[in-house]
Write an enzyme that holds these catalytic residues in place. Structure first.
Site, PDB file in Angstrom:
ATOM      1  N   THR A  40       0.552  -1.122   0.067  1.00 21.06           N
ATOM      2  CA  THR A  40       0.122   0.107  -0.277  1.00 21.06           C
ATOM      3  C   THR A  40       1.170   1.330  -0.340  1.00 21.06           C
ATOM      4  O   THR A  40       2.134   1.625   0.761  1.00 21.06           O
ATOM      5  CB  THR A  40      -0.544  -0.095   1.357  1.00 21.06           C
ATOM      6  OG1 THR A  40      -1.823  -1.734   0.914  1.00 21.06           O
ATOM      7  CG2 THR A  40      -1.867   1.446   1.480  1.00 21.06           C
TER       8      THR A  40
ATOM      9  N   LYS B 160      -7.621   1.415  -3.276  1.00 18.26           N
ATOM     10  CA  LYS B 160      -6.941   1.031  -1.353  1.00 18.26           C
ATOM     11  C   LYS B 160      -8.005   1.859  -0.667  1.00 18.26           C
ATOM     12  O   LYS B 160      -8.261   2.300   0.399  1.00 18.26           O
ATOM     13  CB  LYS B 160      -5.826   0.508  -1.634  1.00 18.26           C
ATOM     14  CG  LYS B 160      -5.480   0.496  -0.227  1.00 18.26           C
ATOM     15  CD  LYS B 160      -5.764  -0.781   0.410  1.00 18.26           C
ATOM     16  CE  LYS B 160      -5.691  -1.324   2.355  1.00 18.26           C
ATOM     17  NZ  LYS B 160      -4.356  -2.177   2.347  1.00 18.26           N
TER      18      LYS B 160
ATOM     19  N   LYS C 128       0.011   5.570   8.342  1.00 18.45           N
ATOM     20  CA  LYS C 128       1.360   5.217   7.439  1.00 18.45           C
ATOM     21  C   LYS C 128       0.097   5.558   5.534  1.00 18.45           C
ATOM     22  O   LYS C 128      -0.466   6.189   5.560  1.00 18.45           O
ATOM     23  CB  LYS C 128       1.685   4.133   7.117  1.00 18.45           C
ATOM     24  CG  LYS C 128       2.678   4.173   5.519  1.00 18.45           C
ATOM     25  CD  LYS C 128       3.170   2.644   5.161  1.00 18.45           C
ATOM     26  CE  LYS C 128       1.702   2.417   4.482  1.00 18.45           C
ATOM     27  NZ  LYS C 128       1.707   1.518   3.556  1.00 18.45           N
TER      28      LYS C 128
END
Length: 287
Positions: free
Chosen positions: A98, A173, A241
């Site tokens: 990701t 995502k 993150k």
């Protein structure tokens, strides 16, 4: 028919994902920054281990990666002894990290110039999804590279979808993480409210879980949140993150994400409570 594949990064996701590729009959070479993990994987699944990403990628049909962030990804792809130096023409690099849409596009262009494919393919489904081979994979890249790769990715996925051009997988995502952040905060507030009101909260979950409030998070995390169990893999540090990528992209595309920005700060408070490695449902702890 099995392919020659490499897998770079044997963390909580990569380790079982690489295992599913081996079980599917592919010839797997693994690389991990700490070689002990790679040695353990080979003793469990067979195949080979390589000492650098470049050596792992050399001569492979497909190279998979699942590492921490943009910097890690750039390093294993184009850094010294990076995988891109070993990729053969016509091969495809499939990145399950990701990361930002920006790095996906940057690496896609680099790969295109060198004559091989690059797909950004972040996943949803967490550690359990990786172990059970039931991940949802959202891909960005060319139709040709996707068609070449989708059946190989299927070794550990229940759904593999091409979302659009390079970067689209990462953007999808981000949409996923925005949804999860808001849902978990709502669920945390609801459960704490129910406790304060003196309800049997588990019974309340069973009742409302049959109606419009139902969600995957409620079904899978509601009762464990009530019990104070927060060891389900996807850590608060990782969510922060991901949300930093989301908020950066939102500034770029002009999206207003007030709830997401607030929940990001709540996760910072959870980190301050020592919850860096608790899973994302730990939002309830700060209440």
């Amino acid at each position: 028919m099995g392919f020659k594949v490499a897998f770079l990064g044997l963390g909580v996701m990569g380790y079982p994902m690489a295992g599913h590729l081996a079980k599917a009959g592919h010839e797997v070479t693994v690389y991990n920054r700490s070689s002990a993990k790679a040695e353990k994987w080979v003793s469990q699944h067979g195949g080979k281990m390589a000492t650098t990403p470049e050596k792992a990628a050399t001569g492979q049909d497909f190279v998979f990666a699942c590492v921490g962030n943009d910097d890690d990804l750039r390093q294993i792809c184009t850094g010294i002894n990076g995988a891109f130096h070993g990729m053969k023409p016509g091969a495809v690099f499939i990145d399950h990290t990701t990361a930002s849409a920006k790095i996906a596009r940057e690496l896609f262009e680099h790969a295109k110039d060198a004559g091989f494919g690059f797909i950004d393919a972040p996943v949803s489904g967490g550690q359990a999804g990786a172990e059970n081979g039931q991940l949802t994979v959202m891909c960005g890249g060319t139709h040709a590279d996707f068609e070449q790769s989708k059946n190989v990715i299927a070794a550990f996925a229940k759904a593999v979808t091409l979302m659009g051009e390079s970067g689209s997988g990462q953007l999808t995502k981000m949409v996923n993480q925005v949804c999860i952040a808001g849902l978990l905060q709502g669920l945390s507030e609801a459960l704490k409210f129910g406790m304060n009101a003196g309800l049997d909260v588990n019974k309340a979950l069973e009742v409302i879980g049959k109606g419009a409030a139902q969600s995957w998070q409620m079904d899978n995390r509601g009762k464990t949140m009530v019990e104070g169990k927060f060891d389900f893999g996807f850590a608060v540090d990782w969510m922060r993150k991901d949300l930093s990528l989301v908020l950066e992209e939102a500034r770029r595309n002009g999206s207003q994400l007030p709830v997401t920005a607030l929940v990001d700060q709540f996760y910072a408070e959870v980190q301050g409570m020592g919850g860096q490695r608790w899973d994302t449902s730990s939002l309830i702890k700060r209440l």
